[in-house]
Write a protein that holds these residues in place. Structure first.
Motif, PDB file in Angstrom:
ATOM      1  N   TYR A   1      -1.136  10.828  -9.624  1.00 32.89           N
ATOM      2  CA  TYR A   1      -1.729   9.760  -8.802  1.00 32.89           C
ATOM      3  C   TYR A   1      -2.573  10.391  -7.696  1.00 32.89           C
ATOM      4  CZ  TYR A   1      -1.676   5.684  -5.533  1.00 32.89           C
ATOM      5  OH  TYR A   1      -2.007   4.653  -4.680  1.00 32.89           O
ATOM      6  N   ARG A   2      -1.976  11.406  -7.036  1.00 25.91           N
ATOM      7  CA  ARG A   2      -2.693  12.115  -5.969  1.00 25.91           C
ATOM      8  C   ARG A   2      -3.976  12.743  -6.522  1.00 25.91           C
ATOM      9  NH1 ARG A   2      -0.584  14.032  -1.173  1.00 25.91           N
ATOM     10  NH2 ARG A   2       1.556  13.729  -1.889  1.00 25.91           N
TER      11      ARG A   2
ATOM     12  N   LYS B   1       0.817  -1.215   0.000  1.00 24.42           N
ATOM     13  CA  LYS B   1       0.000   0.000   0.000  1.00 24.42           C
ATOM     14  C   LYS B   1       0.855   1.271   0.000  1.00 24.42           C
ATOM     15  CE  LYS B   1      -3.841  -2.292   0.285  1.00 24.42           C
ATOM     16  NZ  LYS B   1      -4.164  -2.796  -1.060  1.00 24.42           N
ATOM     17  N   ILE B   2       0.361   2.283  -0.724  1.00 26.50           N
ATOM     18  CA  ILE B   2       0.937   3.628  -0.643  1.00 26.50           C
ATOM     19  C   ILE B   2       0.230   4.322   0.521  1.00 26.50           C
ATOM     20  CG2 ILE B   2       1.269   5.811  -1.877  1.00 26.50           C
ATOM     21  CD1 ILE B   2       2.681   3.374  -3.192  1.00 26.50           C
ATOM     22  N   GLU B   3       0.987   4.910   1.421  1.00 24.77           N
ATOM     23  CA  GLU B   3       0.398   5.585   2.577  1.00 24.77           C
ATOM     24  C   GLU B   3       0.565   7.100   2.440  1.00 24.77           C
ATOM     25  OE1 GLU B   3      -1.511   4.107   4.634  1.00 24.77           O
ATOM     26  OE2 GLU B   3      -1.048   2.019   4.119  1.00 24.77           O
TER      27      GLU B   3
ATOM     28  N   LEU C   1      -6.689  10.184  -7.354  1.00 23.09           N
ATOM     29  CA  LEU C   1      -7.337   9.664  -6.152  1.00 23.09           C
ATOM     30  C   LEU C   1      -8.286  10.691  -5.541  1.00 23.09           C
ATOM     31  CD1 LEU C   1      -4.450   7.711  -4.479  1.00 23.09           C
ATOM     32  CD2 LEU C   1      -6.700   6.764  -4.979  1.00 23.09           C
TER      33      LEU C   1
ATOM     34  N   TYR D   1      -7.876   4.529   1.240  1.00 23.42           N
ATOM     35  CA  TYR D   1      -9.078   4.261   0.434  1.00 23.42           C
ATOM     36  C   TYR D   1      -9.419   2.769   0.505  1.00 23.42           C
ATOM     37  CZ  TYR D   1     -12.236   4.896  -3.680  1.00 23.42           C
ATOM     38  OH  TYR D   1     -13.311   4.965  -4.542  1.00 23.42           O
TER      39      TYR D   1
ATOM     40  N   SER E   1      -4.374   0.432  -4.482  1.00 21.78           N
ATOM     41  CA  SER E   1      -2.997   0.641  -3.993  1.00 21.78           C
ATOM     42  C   SER E   1      -2.907   1.724  -2.918  1.00 21.78           C
ATOM     43  CB  SER E   1      -2.072   0.995  -5.162  1.00 21.78           C
ATOM     44  OG  SER E   1      -2.554   2.144  -5.828  1.00 21.78           O
ATOM     45  N   TYR E   2      -3.903   2.588  -2.796  1.00 24.70           N
ATOM     46  CA  TYR E   2      -3.825   3.635  -1.777  1.00 24.70           C
ATOM     47  C   TYR E   2      -4.463   3.152  -0.464  1.00 24.70           C
ATOM     48  CZ  TYR E   2      -3.743   8.121   0.521  1.00 24.70           C
ATOM     49  OH  TYR E   2      -3.500   9.116   1.442  1.00 24.70           O
TER      50      TYR E   2
ATOM     51  N   ILE F   1      -5.154   1.473  -8.878  1.00 23.45           N
ATOM     52  CA  ILE F   1      -6.282   2.116  -8.176  1.00 23.45           C
ATOM     53  C   ILE F   1      -7.517   1.333  -8.593  1.00 23.45           C
ATOM     54  CG2 ILE F   1      -7.696   4.195  -7.987  1.00 23.45           C
ATOM     55  CD1 ILE F   1      -5.124   5.835  -8.540  1.00 23.45           C
TER      56      ILE F   1
ATOM     57  N   LEU G   1      -4.914  13.078   1.534  1.00 23.78           N
ATOM     58  CA  LEU G   1      -4.153  13.440   0.332  1.00 23.78           C
ATOM     59  C   LEU G   1      -3.867  14.935   0.280  1.00 23.78           C
ATOM     60  CD1 LEU G   1      -6.205  11.061  -1.924  1.00 23.78           C
ATOM     61  CD2 LEU G   1      -3.719  10.928  -1.704  1.00 23.78           C
TER      62      LEU G   1
ATOM     63  N   MET H   1       4.419  10.215  -3.880  1.00 24.76           N
ATOM     64  CA  MET H   1       3.557   9.691  -4.959  1.00 24.76           C
ATOM     65  C   MET H   1       3.534  10.698  -6.097  1.00 24.76           C
ATOM     66  SD  MET H   1      -0.170  10.207  -3.121  1.00 24.76           S
ATOM     67  CE  MET H   1       0.326   9.840  -1.435  1.00 24.76           C
TER      68      MET H   1
END
Ligand code: FAQ
Length: 311
Positions: free
Chosen positions: A29-30, A18-20, A33, A146, A142-143, A215, A88, A25
């Motif tokens: 991507y940010r 996971k991306i935290e 999301l 979420y 991946s996030y 995602i 985010l 990032m």
């Protein structure tokens, strides 16, 4: 040249980690999301309106209590998702303003009217059913924040789906008038529910990149197909007809062939020209204005607490 965190980001995504919030990032991507989570949160909040319309007219006290609980769950999902978006680096206030200014979207499905009690059954069966098919894979997004939010939300969505299914089952095994009412609701909600999955893959602007970033885990068309295949046996038990004369099992492909929803209609609804868009937004704006005193009182109370601590 790639920024220093980029390698780490790619490795984490490739390894199904996971991306935290504090991880590096890519900006895009940010942004993606924030867009998707905010649209999801707005959908939950606007989605309270079509069903809220029936709380005072539910046929029994028990049905009323169940519907009330379901609509409250939706408010909870909305707030939970705004909180996930806030990790985010945006604020809930900013996102709410973007919705109110018409600069962020919410799901097309909530721009259709709820004409009879059977619509509450059809929303539970089809709309929540579609939401589950879409959201179960998002538990593997991946996030991290979420993905974790989706686990809890999906558990509650399955209860919502079952309550709608049970309403339709009761109506369909009731009087001929009740059965006709259930069929009419399914006839009206089927195609808008198929359209919830978004444009066909060829027209989906974000799918390719969102799938590369993990995602999205499946394409819009793959999820739509999964949904159709899930509904067919359920409709049989309900003894209700899916309003598609071309719906049939395809032995070679191992899935059902079906008629696509009207994507031109989807685009019109997304752009603001559906049957209830104006009504939904007006209601949301006035609810927001009517709630201003609550926000002011909460802020004043928090300030008072903070001042007391300083003394
Ligand atoms: N409505 O490139 P794609 C619920 C937009 S469930 C409105 O394919 P993407 C539970 C899309 O934003 C409903 N807009 O986009 C409940 C994009 O526009 P943009 C909420 C749509 O993001 C039940 C453009 O079209 N669930 O609330 C729709 O990769 C009962 C191009 O499309 C979620 O939001 C649509 N149907 O895939 C509550 C799930 N379809 O931003 C109360 C999370 C597409 O470039 C009562 N979201 N668009 O201006 C997702 O999985 C994805 O965002 C999709 C769209 C699949 C919705």
């Amino acid at each position: 040249e790639a920024p220093s965190g980029a390698l780490h980001f790619d490795d984490l995504v490739a390894a199904e980690q996971k991306i935290e919030p504090r991880d590096w990032m890519p900006d895009a991507y940010r942004k993606t999301l924030i867009r998707q989570i905010a649209q999801h949160a707005h959908s939950e909040i606007i989605g309270m309106q079509p069903e809220g319309n029936w709380i005072s007219r539910a046929p029994t006290l028990k049905r009323k209590a169940i519907l009330l609980a379901k609509v409250q769950d939706e408010a909870g999902h909305g707030l939970y998702l705004y909180a996930a978006a806030e990790t985010l680096g945006v604020s809930r206030e900013e996102l709410v303003n973007l919705l109110l200014e018409g600069r962020q979207k919410y799901s097309s499905i909530f721009n259709y009217p709820t004409l009879t009690w059977a619509d509450i059954g059809a929303i539970g069966w089809l709309v929540d059913g579609a939401a589950i098919v879409n959201q179960v894979p998002l538990c593997r997004c991946s996030y991290g924040p979420y993905a974790r939010a989706m686990i809890r939300v999906c558990k509650e969505e399955s209860f919502h789906q079952r309550q709608g299914y049970e309403i339709l089952y009761t109506l369909s095994h009731g009087t001929p008038e009740q059965k006709a009412m259930a069929q009419d609701a399914v006839d009206r909600w089927w195609y808008p529910s198929l359209a919830m999955f978004g444009p066909p893959d060829g027209d989906s602007t974000h799918s390719e990149q969102s799938m590369a970033w993990k995602i999205k885990r499946f394409s819009n068309d793959d999820l739509r197909q999964k949904f159709v295949d899930m509904c067919v046996p359920q409709a049989e038990i309900l003894d209700l007809r899916i309003p598609d004369p071309d719906l049939r099992w395809n032995k070679e492909r191992g899935v059902h062939d079906y008629t696509q929803p009207d994507y031109a209609e989807l685009m019109r609804v997304i752009k603001g020209d559906g049957p209830c868009n104006r009504q939904r937004m007006e209601h949301r704006r006035s609810a927001h204005e009517d709630g201003a005193w609550v926000r002011e009182a909460a802020a004043a109370y928090a300030q008072k607490k903070a001042d007391a601590k300083k003394k």
